[in-house]
Design an enzyme around this catalytic site. Structure first.
Site, PDB file in Angstrom:
ATOM      1  N   HIS A   7     -31.065  39.612  -5.872  1.00  0.00           N
ATOM      2  CA  HIS A   7     -31.339  39.622  -4.671  1.00  0.00           C
ATOM      3  C   HIS A   7     -30.296  39.347  -3.867  1.00  0.00           C
ATOM      4  O   HIS A   7     -30.429  39.237  -2.335  1.00  0.00           O
ATOM      5  CB  HIS A   7     -33.002  39.043  -4.104  1.00  0.00           C
ATOM      6  CG  HIS A   7     -32.200  36.818  -3.894  1.00  0.00           C
ATOM      7  ND1 HIS A   7     -33.427  36.109  -5.076  1.00  0.00           N
ATOM      8  CD2 HIS A   7     -31.689  36.529  -3.753  1.00  0.00           C
ATOM      9  CE1 HIS A   7     -32.778  35.354  -4.236  1.00  0.00           C
ATOM     10  NE2 HIS A   7     -31.613  34.983  -3.620  1.00  0.00           N
TER      11      HIS A   7
ATOM     12  N   HIS B 258     -34.537  31.885   2.067  1.00  0.00           N
ATOM     13  CA  HIS B 258     -33.104  31.658   2.651  1.00  0.00           C
ATOM     14  C   HIS B 258     -33.051  31.016   4.409  1.00  0.00           C
ATOM     15  O   HIS B 258     -32.147  31.319   5.060  1.00  0.00           O
ATOM     16  CB  HIS B 258     -32.071  32.752   2.174  1.00  0.00           C
ATOM     17  CG  HIS B 258     -32.082  32.605   0.986  1.00  0.00           C
ATOM     18  ND1 HIS B 258     -32.811  33.207   0.969  1.00  0.00           N
ATOM     19  CD2 HIS B 258     -31.218  32.707  -0.086  1.00  0.00           C
ATOM     20  CE1 HIS B 258     -32.680  34.073  -0.580  1.00  0.00           C
ATOM     21  NE2 HIS B 258     -31.759  33.310  -0.976  1.00  0.00           N
TER      22      HIS B 258
ATOM     23  N   HIS C 192     -23.303  32.404  -9.232  1.00  0.00           N
ATOM     24  CA  HIS C 192     -21.985  32.331  -7.382  1.00  0.00           C
ATOM     25  C   HIS C 192     -21.974  31.343  -6.809  1.00  0.00           C
ATOM     26  O   HIS C 192     -22.734  30.644  -6.977  1.00  0.00           O
ATOM     27  CB  HIS C 192     -22.863  33.421  -6.180  1.00  0.00           C
ATOM     28  CG  HIS C 192     -23.784  33.150  -6.274  1.00  0.00           C
ATOM     29  ND1 HIS C 192     -24.711  33.552  -7.390  1.00  0.00           N
ATOM     30  CD2 HIS C 192     -24.808  33.552  -4.995  1.00  0.00           C
ATOM     31  CE1 HIS C 192     -26.176  33.188  -6.495  1.00  0.00           C
ATOM     32  NE2 HIS C 192     -26.392  33.315  -5.437  1.00  0.00           N
TER      33      HIS C 192
ATOM     34  N   GLU D  49     -29.955  29.595  -8.774  1.00  0.00           N
ATOM     35  CA  GLU D  49     -31.352  30.756  -8.891  1.00  0.00           C
ATOM     36  C   GLU D  49     -31.724  30.523  -9.952  1.00  0.00           C
ATOM     37  O   GLU D  49     -32.648  31.870 -10.044  1.00  0.00           O
ATOM     38  CB  GLU D  49     -30.423  31.853  -8.315  1.00  0.00           C
ATOM     39  CG  GLU D  49     -30.449  31.195  -6.374  1.00  0.00           C
ATOM     40  CD  GLU D  49     -29.720  32.716  -5.864  1.00  0.00           C
ATOM     41  OE1 GLU D  49     -29.848  32.317  -4.538  1.00  0.00           O
ATOM     42  OE2 GLU D  49     -29.472  33.618  -6.364  1.00  0.00           O
TER      43      GLU D  49
END
Lengths: 280, 132
Positions: free
Chosen positions: A12, A59, A193, A240
């Site tokens: 995303h 976020h 990441h 995630e």
């Protein structure tokens, strides 16, 4: 009765939203990613889901750090995207399904998943980028969307195993809904990441590729990792991937693989796409 | 009073955003959250230091906000998603901020991402079953 037509996993990353806003899908940098979504869209055209449950993390749009629900479900009629403060485009709102959401949340709570219930819920890029990737080329969203937010931002986070079990409870909840509805479950985020510290920039294709295989064929493999171990392999934000397990838990133990794609780097991450169907 | 040791403490170059960090950086992150509002962004841009004072940030934190010292802000409890809302005032993306954290250029950081992704075509072939 409601039926789960399949599951999708997708990144995303906000810059995907920017690339779409600027029509860069055929650009050399972006093409290897966007090519991976062609078969996903074809599959969606075929199965035509009515409802998409999108598992994502906020976020800093809807939830601030004053109150961080571990798991939250949207139970609203409509979900609005809004200004996230750093210049990504705001997209049109998404229609929800209150009756369906309230049924699901009741069943989840009965299954001992004490969800936070949200009757107003702004949805950020974590929700909107996947919507846009799947259906952004249509004039109106052809599905209703339901946000299921998982805290992957402020530790302690739920474990991979807990996320997988939530998926299993979600399956029971959806399949007990009395009205006919075709539901697709979209697990978002990941893969490897890290956006912070001297270690920022790690991408671990070996781990990503193995994870993708295991998500399809042996999801319990990932449930045996602690969150610290996942972060060690996949970076702090790579955690995630636990949200993929919510999707996977909601499908049958064995699944049929429809599509698989991986590309890296996309922005700062390894980006994986899966489409799976129940195998009964 | 003591903060528990955590299983992830040993990971090098990594500032896991946990209770300890979130508690320390609460006001900083709260200020960042206010930048979701356009008017607040204008007020901040107009006088960054005054805005930091309004949120009662320490001198140390204020200095790091004003200079875009992202590593220091991580140490002081800033969360990267919230810090992204400040980076834009310095004309920087998260990727630029990541480079600055390592004292390298953004191009060098991008190269690091490419290097870390080297050989994915072979790896995918070896794993088999990839369509794309």
């Amino acid at each position: 009765m409601a039926k789960i037509v399949g599951g999708i996993t997708t990144s995303h990353i906000p810059s995907i939203g920017n690339a779409m806003a600027n029509n860069l899908q055929q650009d050399d940098y972006w093409k290897p990613l966007f090519d991976g979504y062609g078969p996903v869209k074809e599959w969606l055209e075929e199965v035509k889901p009515d409802i998409a449950i999108i598992i994502y993390n906020d976020h800093g749009l809807n939830f601030f750090l004053d109150t961080v629900p571990t798991f939250a479900l949207g139970c609203a009629r409509e979900y609005f995207n809004d200004d996230e403060g750093w210049g990504i485009p705001t997209l049109k709102s998404v229609e929800g399904d209150e009756e369906f959401s309230w049924h699901v949340v009741q069943k989840l709570i009965e299954s001992e998943f004490d969800m936070t219930i949200c009757q107003e819920m702004k949805v950020d890029h974590g929700f909107m980028v996947p919507m846009n990737l799947m259906w952004g080329d249509k004039d109106t969203w052809p599905v209703k969307g339901i946000p299921l937010a998982v805290n992957t931002v402020q530790h302690p986070l739920p474990s991979a195993l807990r996320c997988y079990k939530l998926g299993k409870a979600l399956k029971t909840a959806i399949e007990s809904y009395p009205e006919d509805a075709k539901v697709v479950i979209i697990g978002t985020g990941g893969l490897s990441h890290q956006l912070q510290g001297e270690r920022a920039g790690i991408i671990n294709p070996d781990f990503d590729i193995e994870t993708m295989d295991k998500i399809v064929n042996d999801p319990e493999w990932l449930t045996r990792f602690s969150n610290a171990e996942i972060m060690e392999h996949a970076g702090t934000e790579g955690i995630e991937v636990i949200m993929w397990l919510v999707m996977r838990g909601a499908l049958t133990d064995k699944v049929k693989l429809i599509h698989k794609h991986y590309h890296a780097p996309v922005s700062n991450t390894g980006a994986g796409i899966l489409v799976v169907e129940n195998d009964e | 009073m003591v903060w528990n040791k955590q299983e992830y403490d040993h990971i090098p170059g990594t500032y896991v955003f946990d209770g300890r960090k979130s508690s320390m950086g609460y006001r900083l992150n709260k200020m960042c959250m206010s930048f979701n509002n356009k008017e607040n962004r204008e007020v901040f841009a107009n006088d960054m230091e005054a805005y930091c004072r309004k949120y009662e940030l320490s001198e140390e934190t204020t200095k790091a906000v004003l200079t875009g010292d992202w590593l220091q802000l991580l140490r002081l409890g800033g969360n990267i998603y919230y810090l992204a809302k400040v980076a834009i005032f310095h004309g920087q993306s998260v990727q630029d901020a990541c480079a600055i954290m390592q004292n390298i250029t953004t191009d060098q950081f991008k190269q690091k991402l490419l290097d870390n992704s080297a050989g994915i075509a072979e790896k995918k072939n070896k794993a088999g079953g990839f369509y794309g």
